[in-house]
Enzyme design. Structure first.
Site, mmCIF file in Angstrom:
data_model
loop_
_atom_site.group_PDB
_atom_site.id
_atom_site.type_symbol
_atom_site.label_atom_id
_atom_site.label_comp_id
_atom_site.label_asym_id
_atom_site.label_seq_id
_atom_site.Cartn_x
_atom_site.Cartn_y
_atom_site.Cartn_z
ATOM 1 N N ARG A 111 0.800 -1.224 0.000
ATOM 2 C CA ARG A 111 0.000 0.000 0.000
ATOM 3 C C ARG A 111 0.838 1.282 0.000
ATOM 4 N NH1 ARG A 111 -4.995 0.015 2.883
ATOM 5 N NH2 ARG A 111 -4.142 -1.775 3.983
ATOM 6 N N CYS B 183 -27.079 -3.377 -6.360
ATOM 7 C CA CYS B 183 -28.257 -3.511 -5.496
ATOM 8 C C CYS B 183 -27.887 -3.924 -4.074
ATOM 9 C CB CYS B 183 -29.207 -4.528 -6.109
ATOM 10 S SG CYS B 183 -29.515 -4.124 -7.815
HETATM 11 N N1 LLP Z 1 3.194 -9.085 3.443
HETATM 12 C C1 LLP Z 1 2.214 -9.896 3.881
HETATM 13 C C2 LLP Z 1 2.557 -11.218 4.399
HETATM 14 C C3 LLP Z 1 0.863 -9.453 3.843
HETATM 15 O O1 LLP Z 1 -0.102 -10.243 4.283
HETATM 16 C C4 LLP Z 1 0.574 -8.163 3.335
HETATM 17 C C5 LLP Z 1 -0.810 -7.680 3.239
HETATM 18 C C6 LLP Z 1 1.646 -7.365 2.876
HETATM 19 C C7 LLP Z 1 2.945 -7.863 2.958
HETATM 20 C C8 LLP Z 1 1.453 -5.990 2.301
HETATM 21 O O2 LLP Z 1 0.936 -5.128 3.256
HETATM 22 P P1 LLP Z 1 0.795 -3.549 2.967
HETATM 23 O O3 LLP Z 1 2.196 -2.972 2.947
HETATM 24 O O4 LLP Z 1 0.092 -3.357 1.700
HETATM 25 O O5 LLP Z 1 0.012 -3.045 4.120
HETATM 26 N N2 LLP Z 1 -7.296 -5.441 1.443
HETATM 27 C C9 LLP Z 1 -6.856 -4.717 2.614
HETATM 28 C C10 LLP Z 1 -5.399 -4.955 2.921
HETATM 29 C C11 LLP Z 1 -5.036 -6.416 3.093
HETATM 30 C C12 LLP Z 1 -3.578 -6.635 3.391
HETATM 31 C C13 LLP Z 1 -3.218 -8.068 3.343
HETATM 32 N N3 LLP Z 1 -1.840 -8.384 3.546
HETATM 33 C C14 LLP Z 1 -7.162 -3.242 2.402
HETATM 34 O O6 LLP Z 1 -7.726 -2.882 1.369
HETATM 35 O O7 LLP Z 1 -6.878 -2.419 3.279
#
Ligand code: LLP
Length: 442
Positions: free
Chosen positions: A303, A372
């Site tokens: 992110r 919907c």
């Molecule tokens: N590494 C692992 C093992 C993870 O499970 C994740 C994210 C990341 C790295 C990357 O994390 P980031 O830097 O993006 O925070 N759909 C949700 C977020 C789910 C994150 C899942 N794992 C949302 O839209 O906020």
């Protein structure tokens, strides 16, 4: 000619409002939201809506900020493919030397398609890797397998044995650290399905070290996502550092520590200016406990690299008022961007063209999609400048977990995606057609 306008939100350097000039006398025209050097109205006209638009400059700058923040420690950034897996974005990152964190055979195939050589910089995470996925990852030459259970360890040993290959492994330990974030994306507590309890780690490493075809290389951790405070990262890392010392005393060679991802972004205001300090604080929290350990740090940000680099353009189909409650019904829906419906997530929503005389006439309205379900909303009681039917809105900070979570609910084809770089635009995924959706059905 254009000039920056500071009074309206924007996400420099990716998305900013510019003052347009028109006519021979170059009178002030409306403010136009741009992605880099391209007005978003032009993109909406050319490619239609809903449309995901990404700024390549924003992605590159955020990656560089990460790299700079960790310059004092040997490290590899393994971008978390799940955040945005478009091939062009993976290619852009691979060109800059980035590695990748994948969680499925599909994501691995994407990385290999984007850049075959990047496989040497891939870490493979996930609680439920299948034998097929494991075999594909072994053949690709994966840098590190993050093991999440004892059963998975045996599955990996079996697959590696069959290929007569050696699998480099780390256990993903669960440090039992609470991080303030949405409960669906918090992962570091013992009640969560992820990782192995840190208290069991020494026994598991002892078991793994005796297994032919497995080679212990590191320790991994990931405590959750959208975490904006650096201290839980530091806390988790100091537990990991203690474990590394113990494991080395036990005779294991620990070269890597994989810190996972999870650094949050600011969804309610632009963070381009503060991002370098924020990553620096994150880097300080992670690296302090690791000092003296001489390890190679792996990072899995998703992110924080791509989130602010993306906007979703959507056109207003109808304006509607139910007993005074106002709605803008737009052509994007929860199937295109599910974060508000799934997590109650806030995304800033702005018109792509603002006539300055309309700024005063703002009104509170809900911005909703055509699906919907009452959960199909992007914003509630938002105050926007006066807008009309057919106007285009931009939903900001959707570069991460936007398109990757899109579905075909209500038989809605998924949006197109474009990547902007300065004055140039590339269609990086064409808009789906209903016929694409029907093709797989018998
Ligand atoms: N590494 C692992 C093992 C993870 O499970 C994740 C994210 C990341 C790295 C990357 O994390 P980031 O830097 O993006 O925070 N759909 C949700 C977020 C789910 C994150 C899942 N794992 C949302 O839209 O906020």
């Amino acid at each position: 000619m254009t000039s920056r306008n500071q009074s309206l939100p924007g996400r420099p350097p990716g998305f900013t409002y510019q003052q347009t000039k028109r006519g021979l006398l170059r009178k002030k025209g409306p403010l136009a939201l741009q992605c880099e050097d391209i007005p978003l109205t032009k993109l909406a006209q050319k490619f239609g809506t809903p449309l995901y638009v990404y700024s390549s400059q924003t992605i590159s700058e955020r990656l560089s900020a990460f790299d700079r923040a960790f310059r004092d420690i040997p490290h590899t950034i393994c971008y978390s493919v799940k955040a945005n897996s478009n091939l062009s974005i993976l290619r852009l990152l691979a060109r800059k030397g980035c590695g990748f964190d994948v969680v499925s055979g599909g994501e691995l195939e994407r990385v290999m398609t984007a850049d075959r050589r990047a496989a040497k910089r891939v870490v493979f995470s996930g609680v439920g890797k299948t034998r097929e996925e494991i075999t594909a990852a072994l053949k690709a030459g994966t840098l590190l397998f993050n093991i999440e259970s004892e059963s998975e360890l045996w599955a990996l040993a079996e697959c590696a044995g069959r290929l007569r290959a050696t699998a480099p492994i780390a256990f993903r330990v669960n440090p039992d650290v609470a991080a303030e974030t949405h409960p669906y994306i918090s992962t570091g507590l013992h009640k969560h399905k992820f990782g192995v309890p840190i208290s069991k780690a020494r026994a598991l490493y002892a078991e793994a070290s005796g297994v032919r075809y497995l080679k212990v290389r590191g320790v991994s951790v990931h405590i959750g996502s959208q975490i904006t405070d650096a201290s839980p990262f530091g806390e988790a890392m100091s537990r990991v550092a203690d474990l590394v010392r113990e494991l080395r005393r036990d005779g294991h060679e620990i070269d890597y520590v994989d810190a996972g991802g999870g650094l949050g972004i600011s969804y309610d205001q632009p963070d381009a200016a503060t991002f370098p300090q924020q990553v620096a604080a994150y880097a300080a929290a992670l690296t302090k406990p690791l000092r003296e350990l001489k390890i190679h740090l792996l990072l899995e940000p998703g992110r924080s690299i791509v989130g602010p680099a993306g906007a979703l353009l959507t056109s207003i189909i109808y304006k509607k008022s139910n007993n005074g409650k106002k709605f803008l019904i737009v052509d994007a829906a929860m199937n295109d961007l599910i974060r508000p419906a799934l997590y109650g997530a806030f995304h800033e929503i702005v018109p792509v063209t603002v006539h300055t005389d309309q700024l005063a006439k703002s009104e509170a309205t809900d911005i909703v999609g055509p699906v919907c379900e009452t959960g199909d909303f992007f914003g509630r009681d938002r105050t926007l400048p006066m807008v009309e039917e057919r106007d285009v809105l931009a939903i900001l900070d959707v570069g991460a977990y936007g398109m990757v979570l899109a579905s075909n609910y209500n038989t809605r084809p998924r949006p197109a995606e474009v990547l902007v770089s300065g004055k140039s635009v590339k269609l990086i995924r064409r808009r789906e057609k209903v016929s694409d959706l029907l093709r797989a059905e018998l």
